[in-house]
Design an enzyme around this catalytic site. Structure first.
Site, PDB file in Angstrom:
ATOM      1  N   HIS A 265      24.120 -34.531 -32.482  1.00 31.44           N
ATOM      2  CA  HIS A 265      23.548 -35.092 -34.224  1.00 31.44           C
ATOM      3  C   HIS A 265      22.722 -35.125 -34.159  1.00 31.44           C
ATOM      4  O   HIS A 265      20.947 -34.456 -35.127  1.00 31.44           O
ATOM      5  CB  HIS A 265      24.417 -35.869 -34.912  1.00 31.44           C
ATOM      6  N   GLU A 266      21.522 -36.352 -32.940  1.00 31.66           N
ATOM      7  CA  GLU A 266      20.616 -36.952 -34.166  1.00 31.66           C
ATOM      8  C   GLU A 266      19.009 -35.715 -33.588  1.00 31.66           C
ATOM      9  O   GLU A 266      18.370 -35.543 -33.877  1.00 31.66           O
ATOM     10  CB  GLU A 266      20.296 -38.104 -33.540  1.00 31.66           C
ATOM     11  N   HIS A 269      18.209 -33.338 -35.858  1.00 31.54           N
ATOM     12  CA  HIS A 269      17.767 -33.500 -36.548  1.00 31.54           C
ATOM     13  C   HIS A 269      16.174 -34.119 -35.820  1.00 31.54           C
ATOM     14  O   HIS A 269      15.144 -33.354 -36.584  1.00 31.54           O
ATOM     15  CB  HIS A 269      17.643 -35.392 -37.134  1.00 31.54           C
ATOM     16  N   GLU A 295      20.529 -32.576 -42.888  1.00 33.30           N
ATOM     17  CA  GLU A 295      21.721 -33.207 -42.632  1.00 33.30           C
ATOM     18  C   GLU A 295      22.227 -31.286 -42.176  1.00 33.30           C
ATOM     19  O   GLU A 295      23.387 -30.726 -41.379  1.00 33.30           O
ATOM     20  CB  GLU A 295      22.886 -32.997 -43.804  1.00 33.30           C
TER      21      GLU A 295
END
Lengths: 497, 497
Positions: A265-266, A269, A295
């Site tokens: 997830h990170e 980003h 997001e």
């Protein structure tokens, strides 16, 4: 030096100071010694003061006046010209810095600090009333901010705009209403399937191997570790910018999927940050388009790509090499189910991608009613629990498990939550657009080749910076207006196929 | 708010910004991703500009004028009053910030950056002539700085004063001449004893155990890890301040004594920082008294305490528990000899405590002659090598092993080297004073109880901050003027007994 060059030098100076502020926050959550928080507060306050002075530098106002005369209509969001978006965003920052009295900034900073501690204590002691006055003050300050910035008649619109430029309450309401109508029954249908709950399979996964496996995965996704790091913190996050991207994860020997998917997830980003034009990080061309777009970039990698069977066809053998004994008794199907488990969880951050957006819709409707006056702070817990009961059939056993669970409001960050679901909608919409435009996408992912998708996202999203807002970007990238239908289609295909 | 309170708020603001600058440097040398140095340069430059603005704030000048009228004679170094030293140091910082033109500051910063890279390249390629022009520019800039600050007739005095307030060339020359007269023959005598060379005993010491052992030792010395950390870097250093002290060390599986003694040395620096009054870190009362005093605090722990038989009587069993197999064939005497090995080494940072000070004396005499014009930059290598031959019977085989070995001059840090030996002299003098005043000191160290010595140093040195300079502090702590006799006595006792 031209007026533009002088503005550019000032924006570079401001950005350098802001990026230091980001490093202080990252360090605070990863490395800061236990008793050193006092000094960090002083450092952050001193730097915030210096940044505000630099942002409100009257010479910036003069330069903007001059440049706006030379470049009429910089307000046009669709301007393909480079200087227009830069002037537009610089004007926004300058106006906000000069229109907010420093006494407001100080009161807000003090309230954030006090409210954070009040929130942490209230959550620990399950004591909503002790926190309520801070929430009320934050609500009042948000309305005061709207007055200062000229949004006095629609303060919640401003809160949304602060996180997603170009988006307003009406737009969110329309999209979320459409989504909720189909998602609520869909979630109930998926939740009723017994096999969707997580099997209890994982214990004793050595942390050093978890770390090397997630580094292997995140490197193959395209994260550039020569301009970034991954460290550990209590809650995973991605700080820094494309010049120095600092992700975090957390490790649990009994939950290797948590560290893996947190870091993926990170990484999403981080890939967005690293895809923004490096020589424009100080202006709109190298700035993220908003939290919703941000997001979408984390979620498309976390969910559409890395929870797929295609991805695990490639990575399951490598995962088994990393943990041969621990996975010996875990079947492929069990592993896939664990990766895509769905359950009724009262906690948003622990919830799955099916129910997650209902958590967000509840928060959006709650915030909107707080700002309109339809809902009083004192009535928050009862309203919250009723919403959870109605939408998710979840009955929080305490306010700690309910309205007190999120940190956001303690920092006055009303209007942040909608970004998560806007991002989920965009992620699914981008996913189908990418599939249509990249015929070999599935095969590439099955071969562990993520470059084609990353290149596509770089071209469709990253390289534009904040030139276009979320709705414009969605249309440009996918040829369609933003719609919840793609997310609903994706969830059906993933969880009901 | 009183004038003092307003000054205090401004000093706190400046200190907060300076401490951020320290964190940026620490991060650069410990964690910064390989390709992210470009952004760090921009961050450091922006912060330096902001700090200079804050230091040169005209309101500080007005406040100082007012406070100096209210508090006459703030220049008196011996003032026991608290406000005097604060005003005196604030005046010094303000005057230096306002008297140095920003064009000078920019030229100096640019030269430091260019000269650092030129030095690194010249050292690698053993090419002194390519570096010589940068040294000349640094020498010229140092003289220009002296002109701006009113030290035009004695620029080398200013360089020493920048590192050790209250000390001048004549004082250093007198002390170093006394030291050299006895140390040169003493070193030759010790070097002629065959048993003093290091036995080759150490291979394959696991780094995780080295780390836990050095944490055990440095914690027992008194380092507060709740307000500090130890990480790794290419060269060990101690950054931060007492509110957040960041030490570094380095690890080599085949040299466990290097990481251990490096971390003990940095712990000495850290204990000093952590002993300065925490509520005065922003003014003279919580500032270190100078580099010489700082070095005395690292050296007394590294050398007098932790290289002693008494210390190892206590720690040898623990060291053997940490590395049972690796130390099985190492006798106690071999271990002690390895800890106190002496040899002819052309490299200062790799040299032992006997020959170290001769390396420093050579540098002091070299710098003095550069500033007086007796020595030209072009003649540096020949002069350097002749000095090494005469004093240490060392014949550098290259300039990389000679005049190019140290980083200091590439940053224009002339006048820094003397601090190391001033610190060594003070360390030995403090050691004997502590022994005289703490009758159970040896027994305490033999029991691993370092609190009595730390408390004594806190009382004699740390708590005074920069209220007194090195010579005053020496007299107050030991009852005697600073003298090399104690260092010579210590070396004789340690190496000839």
């Amino acid at each position: 030096m031209s007026a533009y060059d002088r503005l550019d030098a000032k924006l570079r100076h401001i950005h350098a100071l802001e990026s230091i502020s980001g490093l202080l926050e990252w360090d605070e959550q990863t490395l800061l010694p236990a008793d050193s928080a006092d000094q960090r507060q002083n450092q952050s306050a001193a730097l915030a003061q210096v940044i505000h002075q630099a942002q409100a530098d009257p010479e910036i106002g003069t330069l903007l006046d001059e440049l706006e005369t030379q470049n009429p209509e910089p307000e046009t969001q669709n301007s393909a010209d480079s200087i227009g978006p830069i002037i537009r965003d610089a004007r926004k920052t300058y106006d906000r810095a000069t229109r907010l009295p420093s006494s407001f900034v100080e009161r807000h900073a003090r309230l954030c600090s006090e409210a954070y501690h009040a929130w942490a204590k209230a959550r620990e002691e399950d004591d909503f009333p002790s926190y309520a006055p801070y929430l009320q003050q934050h609500l009042d300050l948000a309305k005061e901010r709207a007055e200062h910035l000229g949004w006095g008649d629609r303060p919640y619109d401003l809160q949304i705009e602060l996180h997603d430029p170009g988006i307003d309450t009406e737009t969110v309401d329309r999209l979320f209403t459409q989504l909720k109508t189909d998602l609520a029954p869909l979630a109930q249908e998926i939740l009723s399937i017994p096999s969707k709950t997580a099997p209890d399979l994982f214990t004793g996964f050595p942390i050093d191997r978890q770390e090397s496996f997630l580094k292997e995965v995140t490197t193959s996704l395209g994260f550039n570790y020569k301009r970034g790091r991954i460290d550990t913190s209590l809650h995973p996050f991605c700080a820094g910018n494309g010049a120095d991207t600092r992700m975090t994860t957390r490790f649990d020997e009994d939950n290797p999927l948590d560290s893996l998917f947190s870091s993926i997830h990170e990484t999403g980003h981080g890939l967005y940050e690293q895809g923004l034009p490096l020589d424009s990080l100080h202006n709109a061309l190298g700035t993220a388009a908003g939290m919703g777009v941000h997001e979408s970039q984390s979620r498309i990698w976390e969910n559409q790509v890395c929870r797929s069977r295609t991805f695990w066809n490639h990575y399951e053998p490598k995962f088994r090499v990393a943990f041969p004994q621990r996975l010996a008794s875990v079947s492929s199907e069990d592993l896939y189910q664990a990766i895509n488990a769905v359950s009724r969880n009262p906690i948003r951050v622990d919830s799955d991608e099916v129910t997650y957006n209902l958590h967000i819709i509840i928060r959006f409707e709650t915030e909107r009613k707080l700002f309109s006056g339809e809902l009083a702070i004192a009535d928050l817990p009862a309203y919250w629990n009723a919403q959870y009961e109605e939408l998710l059939d979840i009955h929080p056993t305490s306010n700690a498990q309910g309205v007190l669970q999120d940190v956001h409001w303690s920092g006055g960050a009303f209007g942040y939550f909608p970004s998560y679901t806007l991002g989920n909608m965009l992620a699914a919409q981008l996913w189908y657009a990418a599939q249509a435009q990249l015929p070999s996408l599935d095969a590439d992912i099955g071969n562990g080749n993520f470059a084609p998708l990353l290149d596509w996202l770089r071209k469709k999203i990253h390289r534009h910076g904040a030139r276009y807002h979320l709705l414009e970007l969605t249309e440009k990238a996918t040829g369609q207006t933003l719609s919840p239908t793609h997310l609903l289609r994706y969830l059906r295909e993933r969880y009901l196929a």
